[in-house]
Design a protein around this motif. Structure first.
Motif, mmCIF file in Angstrom:
data_model
loop_
_atom_site.group_PDB
_atom_site.id
_atom_site.type_symbol
_atom_site.label_atom_id
_atom_site.label_comp_id
_atom_site.label_asym_id
_atom_site.label_seq_id
_atom_site.Cartn_x
_atom_site.Cartn_y
_atom_site.Cartn_z
ATOM 1 N N GLY A 237 -1.696 -15.880 49.338
ATOM 2 C CA GLY A 237 -2.478 -15.090 48.384
ATOM 3 C C GLY A 237 -1.591 -14.078 47.668
ATOM 4 O O GLY A 237 -0.375 -14.053 47.844
ATOM 5 N N GLY A 238 -2.211 -13.268 46.851
ATOM 6 C CA GLY A 238 -1.465 -12.264 46.099
ATOM 7 C C GLY A 238 -1.710 -10.869 46.648
ATOM 8 O O GLY A 238 -2.293 -10.680 47.705
ATOM 9 N N VAL A 239 -1.225 -9.873 45.875
ATOM 10 C CA VAL A 239 -1.399 -8.460 46.216
ATOM 11 C C VAL A 239 -2.208 -7.813 45.096
ATOM 12 O O VAL A 239 -1.815 -7.862 43.928
ATOM 13 C CB VAL A 239 -0.038 -7.753 46.387
ATOM 14 N N GLN A 240 -3.321 -7.239 45.464
ATOM 15 C CA GLN A 240 -4.168 -6.556 44.487
ATOM 16 C C GLN A 240 -3.740 -5.088 44.381
ATOM 17 O O GLN A 240 -3.592 -4.408 45.384
ATOM 18 C CB GLN A 240 -5.645 -6.635 44.919
ATOM 19 N N VAL A 241 -3.511 -4.635 43.125
ATOM 20 C CA VAL A 241 -3.144 -3.239 42.854
ATOM 21 C C VAL A 241 -4.342 -2.562 42.200
ATOM 22 O O VAL A 241 -4.844 -3.022 41.170
ATOM 23 C CB VAL A 241 -1.907 -3.152 41.945
ATOM 24 N N CYS A 242 -4.779 -1.486 42.826
ATOM 25 C CA CYS A 242 -5.966 -0.777 42.332
ATOM 26 C C CYS A 242 -5.598 0.673 41.995
ATOM 27 O O CYS A 242 -4.962 1.355 42.806
ATOM 28 C CB CYS A 242 -7.072 -0.809 43.390
ATOM 29 N N PHE A 243 -5.992 1.129 40.781
ATOM 30 C CA PHE A 243 -5.696 2.496 40.334
ATOM 31 C C PHE A 243 -7.003 3.278 40.280
ATOM 32 O O PHE A 243 -7.999 2.808 39.725
ATOM 33 C CB PHE A 243 -5.041 2.474 38.948
ATOM 34 N N VAL A 244 -6.944 4.441 40.853
ATOM 35 C CA VAL A 244 -8.115 5.308 40.878
ATOM 36 C C VAL A 244 -7.731 6.662 40.274
ATOM 37 O O VAL A 244 -6.784 7.307 40.758
ATOM 38 C CB VAL A 244 -8.646 5.508 42.309
ATOM 39 N N GLU A 245 -8.428 7.044 39.224
ATOM 40 C CA GLU A 245 -8.250 8.366 38.642
ATOM 41 C C GLU A 245 -9.471 9.217 38.936
ATOM 42 O O GLU A 245 -10.548 8.699 39.228
ATOM 43 C CB GLU A 245 -8.028 8.257 37.124
ATOM 44 N N HIS A 246 -9.277 10.501 38.870
ATOM 45 C CA HIS A 246 -10.355 11.429 39.233
ATOM 46 C C HIS A 246 -11.582 11.199 38.352
ATOM 47 O O HIS A 246 -11.503 11.225 37.132
ATOM 48 C CB HIS A 246 -9.871 12.885 39.062
ATOM 49 N N GLY A 247 -12.695 10.926 39.028
ATOM 50 C CA GLY A 247 -13.943 10.725 38.316
ATOM 51 C C GLY A 247 -14.113 9.359 37.711
ATOM 52 O O GLY A 247 -15.093 9.130 36.976
ATOM 53 N N LYS A 248 -13.209 8.429 37.965
ATOM 54 C CA LYS A 248 -13.292 7.077 37.393
ATOM 55 C C LYS A 248 -13.287 6.042 38.517
ATOM 56 O O LYS A 248 -12.727 6.275 39.585
ATOM 57 C CB LYS A 248 -12.130 6.821 36.436
ATOM 58 N N PRO A 249 -13.904 4.873 38.282
ATOM 59 C CA PRO A 249 -13.900 3.810 39.310
ATOM 60 C C PRO A 249 -12.524 3.177 39.435
ATOM 61 O O PRO A 249 -11.653 3.331 38.577
ATOM 62 C CB PRO A 249 -14.941 2.817 38.795
ATOM 63 N N CYS A 250 -12.347 2.427 40.506
ATOM 64 C CA CYS A 250 -11.082 1.723 40.739
ATOM 65 C C CYS A 250 -10.948 0.578 39.734
ATOM 66 O O CYS A 250 -11.883 -0.188 39.505
ATOM 67 C CB CYS A 250 -11.054 1.173 42.162
ATOM 68 N N ILE A 251 -9.769 0.492 39.123
ATOM 69 C CA ILE A 251 -9.503 -0.559 38.151
ATOM 70 C C ILE A 251 -8.221 -1.291 38.537
ATOM 71 O O ILE A 251 -7.323 -0.723 39.172
ATOM 72 C CB ILE A 251 -9.391 0.014 36.715
ATOM 73 N N GLY A 252 -8.145 -2.575 38.169
ATOM 74 C CA GLY A 252 -6.964 -3.363 38.470
ATOM 75 C C GLY A 252 -5.943 -3.339 37.350
ATOM 76 O O GLY A 252 -6.161 -2.755 36.292
ATOM 77 N N MET A 253 -4.831 -4.004 37.583
ATOM 78 C CA MET A 253 -3.740 -4.038 36.609
ATOM 79 C C MET A 253 -4.195 -4.654 35.287
ATOM 80 O O MET A 253 -3.763 -4.233 34.217
ATOM 81 C CB MET A 253 -2.572 -4.846 37.170
ATOM 82 N N ALA A 254 -5.069 -5.670 35.378
ATOM 83 C CA ALA A 254 -5.491 -6.355 34.161
ATOM 84 C C ALA A 254 -6.314 -5.460 33.243
ATOM 85 O O ALA A 254 -6.399 -5.718 32.033
ATOM 86 C CB ALA A 254 -6.306 -7.602 34.520
#
Length: 341
Positions: A237-254
């Motif tokens: 499988g792959g590696v999922q990268v998730c970014f979380v900013e203050h007050g925003k939901p988690c989003i992926g690289m795409a």
């Protein structure tokens, strides 16, 4: 009345050419045939006045029996119209000074001869004994001939040949099984070491990438998380990268913009470099999708980590070029590339 002495039992066995007595057990498994001497010793060792066994034959009957006893010892069931072997009584002859025992056939039993043919019924005791001797002799001849026949010899030879082949095959099988087990163990060992190396790197990068991204973006309000798609077999499988900013939901690289994706990729590169340092990092126009703020952030981060990494940057950005320790310029010179150092 049928009278048979112990001496006559032994003489009959000796005159019949030591025809074997075959003692067959209840489960019909054959036992070794005793000799005349063994029979004599066995008869003398019998104890009288003991209850008969499951075949209703008492010790007195065995000591005093005749040819009919031989048939009983071969486990041949005699058919009776009435009575059984248990009704056969024993007496002693008063006129016999040698105290030899006799067997008296009681009137309480009657043997069933209905299955015999008229020819068999007309046989005398001597004819019947002679017929038994002849049949036993023929059986011995058949057994001897069958063992000495070419077919048996060929079969025995083929059996021995196949037994040798089976031994050779089993030896090769054990050898190849040992090789297979050794290869399997080596494969499992390499697989385990590969997983351990990958997980060591993954855990280190997972713990470092968030802090590096915060330092690169100069913000404590963002967070980066790495997750495996297949934890047991991460290579499938792959590696999922998730970014979380203050007050925003988690989003992926795409879902990141071009500049944000470049900064995230740089953070991942710096995190990998912190686990296993490379002697040289080459960035080919990484600033192409960066705005002025992100270029300033990148220049500041690189300058603060000069001692731990060496970077070669291919760029047309003047601000990045101005911060470099060494600049090598490439420009056209009469249709050829020229170097300005």
């Amino acid at each position: 009345m049928l009278v048979t002495t112990e001496r006559e039992v032994l003489e009959e066995n000796e005159t019949e050419g030591d025809q074997p007595w075959q003692n067959v057990s209840q489960d019909e498994r054959p036992v070794p045939i005793p000799t005349v001497e063994e029979v004599r010793k066995a008869i003398k060792s019998l104890r009288n006045n003991k209850a008969p066994g499951s075949n209703n034959i008492s010790a007195e009957m065995i000591e005093s029996g005749g040819k009919h006893l031989t048939r009983l010892m071969k486990n041949i069931d005699l058919p009776f119209v009435r009575g059984s072997l248990a009704d056969v009584s024993l007496t002693s002859s008063s006129s016999d000074t040698s105290a030899e025992r006799t067997v008296l056939r009681s009137d309480e039993i009657e043997v069933d001869f209905s299955d015999l043919t008229e020819e068999d019924k007309s046989l005398s005791a001597e004819d019947f004994d002679s017929l038994i001797v002849t049949m036993e002799s023929e059986i011995q001849d058949l057994e001897s001939n069958s063992l000495d026949s070419p077919d048996i010899a060929q079969v025995t030879e083929r059996v021995n040949m196949w037994e040798d082949k089976m031994k050779e095959i089993n030896f090769k099988l054990k050898r190849e099984t040992a090789k297979t087990n050794n290869l399997r163990n080596n494969f499992e060992n390499i697989k385990r070491r590969r997983l351990e190396a990958f997980m060591a790197c993954f855990k280190h990068v997972s713990s470092m990438i968030s802090n590096i991204y915060k330092d690169l973006m100069q913000s404590n309000l963002c967070h980066v998380m790495l997750t495996l798609e297949n934890e047991e077999e991460p290579y499938l499988g792959g590696v999922q990268v998730c970014f979380v900013e203050h007050g925003k939901p988690c989003i992926g690289m795409a879902s990141l913009s071009g500049g944000e994706a470049v900064m995230a990729g740089l953070a991942l590169t710096f995190a990998l470099h912190s686990f296993l340092q490379s002697p040289l990092l080459i960035f080919d126009e990484v600033d192409d999708a960066l705005d002025a703020n992100n270029i300033d952030r990148l220049v500041r981060y690189v300058n603060s980590h000069k001692d731990s990494m060496q970077i070669t940057v291919i760029t047309l950005n003047k601000k990045i070029a101005a911060e470099c320790d060494v600049i090598v310029g490439v420009c056209p010179n009469q249709k050829l590339s020229g170097v300005i150092g």
